[in-house]
Design an enzyme around this catalytic site. Structure first.
Site, PDB file in Angstrom:
ATOM      1  N   THR A 137       0.968  -1.171  -0.055  1.00 21.66           N
ATOM      2  CA  THR A 137      -0.020  -0.033   0.075  1.00 21.66           C
ATOM      3  C   THR A 137       0.719   1.520  -0.004  1.00 21.66           C
ATOM      4  O   THR A 137       2.026   1.103   0.658  1.00 21.66           O
ATOM      5  CB  THR A 137      -0.947   0.068   1.330  1.00 21.66           C
ATOM      6  OG1 THR A 137      -1.535   1.257   1.634  1.00 21.66           O
ATOM      7  CG2 THR A 137      -0.230  -0.264   2.623  1.00 21.66           C
ATOM      8  N   ASP A 138       0.334   2.370  -0.552  1.00 23.54           N
ATOM      9  CA  ASP A 138       1.072   3.650  -0.502  1.00 23.54           C
ATOM     10  C   ASP A 138       1.044   4.097   1.053  1.00 23.54           C
ATOM     11  O   ASP A 138       2.034   5.071   1.349  1.00 23.54           O
ATOM     12  CB  ASP A 138       0.321   4.709  -1.210  1.00 23.54           C
ATOM     13  CG  ASP A 138      -1.147   5.016  -1.114  1.00 23.54           C
ATOM     14  OD1 ASP A 138      -1.535   4.435  -0.083  1.00 23.54           O
ATOM     15  OD2 ASP A 138      -1.788   5.788  -1.701  1.00 23.54           O
ATOM     16  N   GLU A 139       0.330   3.696   2.061  1.00 24.89           N
ATOM     17  CA  GLU A 139       0.308   3.950   3.345  1.00 24.89           C
ATOM     18  C   GLU A 139       1.881   3.890   4.025  1.00 24.89           C
ATOM     19  O   GLU A 139       2.079   4.523   5.034  1.00 24.89           O
ATOM     20  CB  GLU A 139      -0.882   3.655   4.168  1.00 24.89           C
ATOM     21  CG  GLU A 139      -2.275   3.635   3.643  1.00 24.89           C
ATOM     22  CD  GLU A 139      -3.452   3.213   4.288  1.00 24.89           C
ATOM     23  OE1 GLU A 139      -3.243   3.345   5.587  1.00 24.89           O
ATOM     24  OE2 GLU A 139      -4.322   2.935   3.412  1.00 24.89           O
ATOM     25  N   TYR A 162      -1.728  -0.430  11.182  1.00 27.46           N
ATOM     26  CA  TYR A 162      -1.817  -1.224   9.556  1.00 27.46           C
ATOM     27  C   TYR A 162      -0.510  -1.017   8.726  1.00 27.46           C
ATOM     28  O   TYR A 162       0.136  -1.770   8.299  1.00 27.46           O
ATOM     29  CB  TYR A 162      -3.012  -0.666   9.156  1.00 27.46           C
ATOM     30  CG  TYR A 162      -3.257  -0.944   7.561  1.00 27.46           C
ATOM     31  CD1 TYR A 162      -3.146  -2.570   7.006  1.00 27.46           C
ATOM     32  CD2 TYR A 162      -3.324  -0.018   6.642  1.00 27.46           C
ATOM     33  CE1 TYR A 162      -3.380  -2.652   5.866  1.00 27.46           C
ATOM     34  CE2 TYR A 162      -3.312  -0.411   5.377  1.00 27.46           C
ATOM     35  CZ  TYR A 162      -3.331  -1.773   4.821  1.00 27.46           C
ATOM     36  OH  TYR A 162      -3.213  -1.770   3.312  1.00 27.46           O
ATOM     37  N   LYS A 166       2.408  -3.116   7.452  1.00 31.30           N
ATOM     38  CA  LYS A 166       2.606  -3.512   6.057  1.00 31.30           C
ATOM     39  C   LYS A 166       4.038  -3.054   5.432  1.00 31.30           C
ATOM     40  O   LYS A 166       4.776  -3.719   4.812  1.00 31.30           O
ATOM     41  CB  LYS A 166       1.620  -2.430   4.703  1.00 31.30           C
ATOM     42  CG  LYS A 166       0.314  -3.181   4.981  1.00 31.30           C
ATOM     43  CD  LYS A 166       0.003  -4.410   4.463  1.00 31.30           C
ATOM     44  CE  LYS A 166       0.178  -4.361   3.069  1.00 31.30           C
ATOM     45  NZ  LYS A 166      -0.160  -5.965   2.409  1.00 31.30           N
TER      46      LYS A 166
HETATM   47  P1  NAD Z   1      -9.416  -7.391   2.344  1.00 28.78           P
HETATM   48  O1  NAD Z   1      -9.280  -7.109   3.778  1.00 28.78           O
HETATM   49  O2  NAD Z   1     -10.826  -7.309   1.592  1.00 28.78           O
HETATM   50  O3  NAD Z   1      -9.036  -8.908   2.000  1.00 28.78           O
HETATM   51  C1  NAD Z   1      -8.213  -9.562   2.767  1.00 28.78           C
HETATM   52  C2  NAD Z   1      -8.384 -11.171   2.459  1.00 28.78           C
HETATM   53  O4  NAD Z   1      -7.202 -11.707   3.092  1.00 28.78           O
HETATM   54  C3  NAD Z   1      -9.553 -11.554   2.929  1.00 28.78           C
HETATM   55  O5  NAD Z   1     -10.084 -12.626   2.034  1.00 28.78           O
HETATM   56  C4  NAD Z   1      -9.207 -12.629   4.298  1.00 28.78           C
HETATM   57  O6  NAD Z   1      -9.938 -13.651   4.465  1.00 28.78           O
HETATM   58  C5  NAD Z   1      -7.873 -12.928   3.874  1.00 28.78           C
HETATM   59  N1  NAD Z   1      -7.034 -13.114   5.053  1.00 28.78           N
HETATM   60  C6  NAD Z   1      -6.800 -12.014   6.230  1.00 28.78           C
HETATM   61  N2  NAD Z   1      -6.054 -12.732   7.055  1.00 28.78           N
HETATM   62  C7  NAD Z   1      -5.766 -13.818   6.666  1.00 28.78           C
HETATM   63  C8  NAD Z   1      -4.611 -15.149   7.271  1.00 28.78           C
HETATM   64  N3  NAD Z   1      -4.256 -14.983   8.460  1.00 28.78           N
HETATM   65  N4  NAD Z   1      -4.585 -16.001   6.117  1.00 28.78           N
HETATM   66  C9  NAD Z   1      -5.297 -16.404   5.247  1.00 28.78           C
HETATM   67  N5  NAD Z   1      -6.017 -15.041   4.620  1.00 28.78           N
HETATM   68  C10 NAD Z   1      -6.233 -14.098   5.357  1.00 28.78           C
HETATM   69  O7  NAD Z   1      -8.333  -6.662   1.809  1.00 28.78           O
HETATM   70  P2  NAD Z   1      -8.081  -5.826   0.425  1.00 28.78           P
HETATM   71  O8  NAD Z   1      -8.646  -4.447   0.448  1.00 28.78           O
HETATM   72  O9  NAD Z   1      -8.665  -6.639  -0.638  1.00 28.78           O
HETATM   73  O10 NAD Z   1      -6.579  -5.814   0.297  1.00 28.78           O
HETATM   74  C11 NAD Z   1      -5.675  -6.860  -0.296  1.00 28.78           C
HETATM   75  C12 NAD Z   1      -4.248  -6.258  -0.121  1.00 28.78           C
HETATM   76  O11 NAD Z   1      -3.972  -5.032  -0.846  1.00 28.78           O
HETATM   77  C13 NAD Z   1      -3.686  -6.180   1.357  1.00 28.78           C
HETATM   78  O12 NAD Z   1      -2.511  -6.645   1.494  1.00 28.78           O
HETATM   79  C14 NAD Z   1      -3.799  -4.488   1.367  1.00 28.78           C
HETATM   80  O13 NAD Z   1      -2.734  -4.308   2.250  1.00 28.78           O
HETATM   81  C15 NAD Z   1      -3.502  -4.229  -0.145  1.00 28.78           C
HETATM   82  N6  NAD Z   1      -3.933  -2.722  -0.520  1.00 28.78           N
HETATM   83  C16 NAD Z   1      -5.287  -2.509  -0.299  1.00 28.78           C
HETATM   84  C17 NAD Z   1      -5.626  -1.494  -0.714  1.00 28.78           C
HETATM   85  C18 NAD Z   1      -7.066  -0.834  -0.531  1.00 28.78           C
HETATM   86  O14 NAD Z   1      -7.153   0.201  -0.974  1.00 28.78           O
HETATM   87  N7  NAD Z   1      -8.086  -1.801  -0.118  1.00 28.78           N
HETATM   88  C19 NAD Z   1      -4.822  -0.434  -1.467  1.00 28.78           C
HETATM   89  C20 NAD Z   1      -3.540  -0.858  -1.618  1.00 28.78           C
HETATM   90  C21 NAD Z   1      -3.124  -1.962  -1.080  1.00 28.78           C
HETATM   91  P1  TYD Z   2     -10.870   3.935   4.485  1.00 30.01           P
HETATM   92  O1  TYD Z   2     -11.823   3.727   3.323  1.00 30.01           O
HETATM   93  O2  TYD Z   2     -10.880   3.598   5.820  1.00 30.01           O
HETATM   94  O3  TYD Z   2      -9.423   3.707   3.935  1.00 30.01           O
HETATM   95  P2  TYD Z   2      -7.679   4.340   4.470  1.00 30.01           P
HETATM   96  O4  TYD Z   2      -7.942   4.661   5.672  1.00 30.01           O
HETATM   97  O5  TYD Z   2      -6.962   3.071   4.199  1.00 30.01           O
HETATM   98  O6  TYD Z   2      -7.361   5.382   3.541  1.00 30.01           O
HETATM   99  O7  TYD Z   2     -10.888   5.841   4.856  1.00 30.01           O
HETATM  100  C1  TYD Z   2     -10.634   6.529   3.512  1.00 30.01           C
HETATM  101  C2  TYD Z   2     -10.470   7.871   4.092  1.00 30.01           C
HETATM  102  O8  TYD Z   2     -11.825   8.271   4.934  1.00 30.01           O
HETATM  103  C3  TYD Z   2      -9.733   8.106   5.298  1.00 30.01           C
HETATM  104  O9  TYD Z   2      -9.194   9.403   5.381  1.00 30.01           O
HETATM  105  C4  TYD Z   2     -10.415   8.002   6.635  1.00 30.01           C
HETATM  106  C5  TYD Z   2     -11.829   8.583   6.227  1.00 30.01           C
HETATM  107  N1  TYD Z   2     -13.042   7.875   6.767  1.00 30.01           N
HETATM  108  C6  TYD Z   2     -14.234   8.665   7.019  1.00 30.01           C
HETATM  109  O10 TYD Z   2     -14.137   9.895   6.854  1.00 30.01           O
HETATM  110  N2  TYD Z   2     -15.245   8.264   7.527  1.00 30.01           N
HETATM  111  C7  TYD Z   2     -15.253   6.728   7.662  1.00 30.01           C
HETATM  112  O11 TYD Z   2     -16.270   6.102   8.229  1.00 30.01           O
HETATM  113  C8  TYD Z   2     -14.393   5.899   7.218  1.00 30.01           C
HETATM  114  C9  TYD Z   2     -14.595   4.425   7.069  1.00 30.01           C
HETATM  115  C10 TYD Z   2     -13.185   6.460   6.624  1.00 30.01           C
END
Ligand code: NAD
Ligand code: TYD
Length: 356
Positions: A137-139, A162, A166
């Site tokens: 992630t970019d975070e 988090y 990562k």
């Molecule tokens: P998500 O929470 O929707 O899905 C995570 C999946 O991992 C789930 O299916 C869960 O069951 C599985 N999981 C969790 N713990 C586990 C374990 N111990 N063993 C096996 N499986 C397990 O997450 P997402 O949003 O789809 O993110 C997927 C990846 O992409 C993550 O690594 C996250 O850090 C990265 N990412 C997410 C975003 C975003 O905006 N959502 C952006 C950049 C990177």
């Molecule tokens: P989120 O979807 O949790 O993603 P991330 O924290 O990984 O960026 O949140 C996106 C942005 O929205 C973040 O600045 C937090 C804000 N946010 C709210 O203002 N209200 C909410 O209920 C949630 C879940 C997030």
């Protein structure tokens, strides 16, 4: 005799939001690849995200936990895994503030277990197909001021449990490249949105709340900025990086699409009023400013020019189109939304698959 596949790819976290899009893309686009989806099915993992491809001949689901090293080693040997796309993670910042250790276990220990298993297995049956692709992630880069973009050279500066977990996992992946020559690649992506997104994150939570005329919680002043990418564009970037990247490299993925939270929510409210045939202003009246998130990063913005220049990827959708498509999907998939908010799906799928 069973079909011989060109590759056997372990995709972890394939039942989650982004993972399900990656699994679908690979299963459909590459019938000669065998896709093993390994997922623990936590609250965020849902096999209903994959019903359309679950009976394909090149798809196998394995339920299990990446924290369990013995089990992971066995998966590598049983399926002769030649490459990994690692997405399994605990992914929600607010949950990491409440329970950081769970994030260390899955995101750090789980990743190291997978690295160890890959190292061991590929020591025994090395091939030029071996690749450990870590999705991040970019975070990890921390927060930006009013100007500037995260590049691949931006120093790590995570602020939430988090992003710290990562960042730690990214460091381990690079350490295995430097120390053991494990063929790795990492990508760091900005915030994703789209179908199958669990309704605890900003966009799906707001869609669900607007639909049910519940308040939309905006943290702080709503001025935090995120750089949003359509999830299918993230999956297409992962496809390109998996096939074309040089090992040891890192690529930033982003849509060049920065939105202040409050502006994004106002746009979403306008779309929702239109789709639900409600008078304009109905959804916006639900906006409620709430206590800010602790350690809330102000601004994320990605420079993805390396990926665009070197590997030829670019995002396909404009944000307004992608957001409207996303709203349409949530409105057409009420049952999915109802199930994931009730936890019913967990009970159902627990009965279908027995942990190994
Ligand atoms: P998500 O929470 O929707 O899905 C995570 C999946 O991992 C789930 O299916 C869960 O069951 C599985 N999981 C969790 N713990 C586990 C374990 N111990 N063993 C096996 N499986 C397990 O997450 P997402 O949003 O789809 O993110 C997927 C990846 O992409 C993550 O690594 C996250 O850090 C990265 N990412 C997410 C975003 C975003 O905006 N959502 C952006 C950049 C990177
Ligand atoms: P989120 O979807 O949790 O993603 P991330 O924290 O990984 O960026 O949140 C996106 C942005 O929205 C973040 O600045 C937090 C804000 N946010 C709210 O203002 N209200 C909410 O209920 C949630 C879940 C997030």
């Amino acid at each position: 005799m069973g079909k011989l596949f060109d590759r056997t790819i372990l995709i972890t976290g394939g039942a989650g939001f982004i993972g399900s899009h990656v699994v679908r893309l690979f299963v459909k686009k590459y019938p000669d690849y065998r896709i093993i989806n390994l997922d623990k099915l936590t609250y965020a993992g849902n096999l209903a995200n994959l019903t359309d491809i679950s009976h394909e001949a090149n798809y196998t689901f394995v339920k299990g936990d990446i924290i369990d090293s013995e089990f992971i080693n066995k998966v590598f040997l049983d399926y002769k895994i030649d490459s990994v796309i690692h997405l399994a993670a605990e992914s929600h910042v607010d949950r990491s503030i409440t329970n950081p250790l769970e994030f260390v276990m899955t995101n750090v220990v789980g990743t190291v277990n997978l690295l160890n298993a890959a190292r061991k297995a590929w020591g025994d049956f090395k091939s030029d197909k071996n690749l450990f692709y870590h999705i991040s992630t970019d975070e990890v880069y921390g927060t930006l001021g009013e100007t500037g973009l995260f590049t691949e050279e931006t120093p790590y500066d995570p602020h939430s449990p988090y992003s710290a977990s990562k960042a730690s996992s990214d460091h381990f992946v690079r350490a295995y490249f430097d120390t053991y020559k494990l063929p790795v690649v990492i990508s760091n992506c900005s915030n994703n949105y789209g179908s199958f997104h669990f309704p605890e994150k900003l966009i799906p939570l707001s869609i669900n709340n607007i639909k049910n005329m519940k308040s939309i919680p905006i943290y702080g002043k709503g001025e935090n900025i995120r750089d949003w990418l359509f999830v299918e564009d993230h999956a297409s970037a992962i496809d390109v990086i998996f096939h074309k990247a040089k090992t040891g490299e890192t690529y930033n993925i982003g849509g060049n699409n920065e939105w202040k939270n409050i502006d994004l929510i106002n746009l979403l409210c306008t779309i929702m009023d239109k789709k639900l045939n409600r008078p304009q202003g109905t959804s916006a009246s639900l906006i409620t400013y709430v206590k800010d998130r602790a350690g809330h990063d102000m601004r994320y913005a990605i420079d993805s020019s390396k990926l665009q220049r070197e590997l030829g990827w670019s995002p396909s959708l404009k944000f307004e189109q992608g957001l409207e498509k996303t709203v349409d999907w949530y409105l057409a998939n009420e049952e999915w939304l109802k199930n994931v908010t009730s936890g019913e799906y967990l009970k159902f799928y627990e009965q279908q698959y027995v942990a190994r």
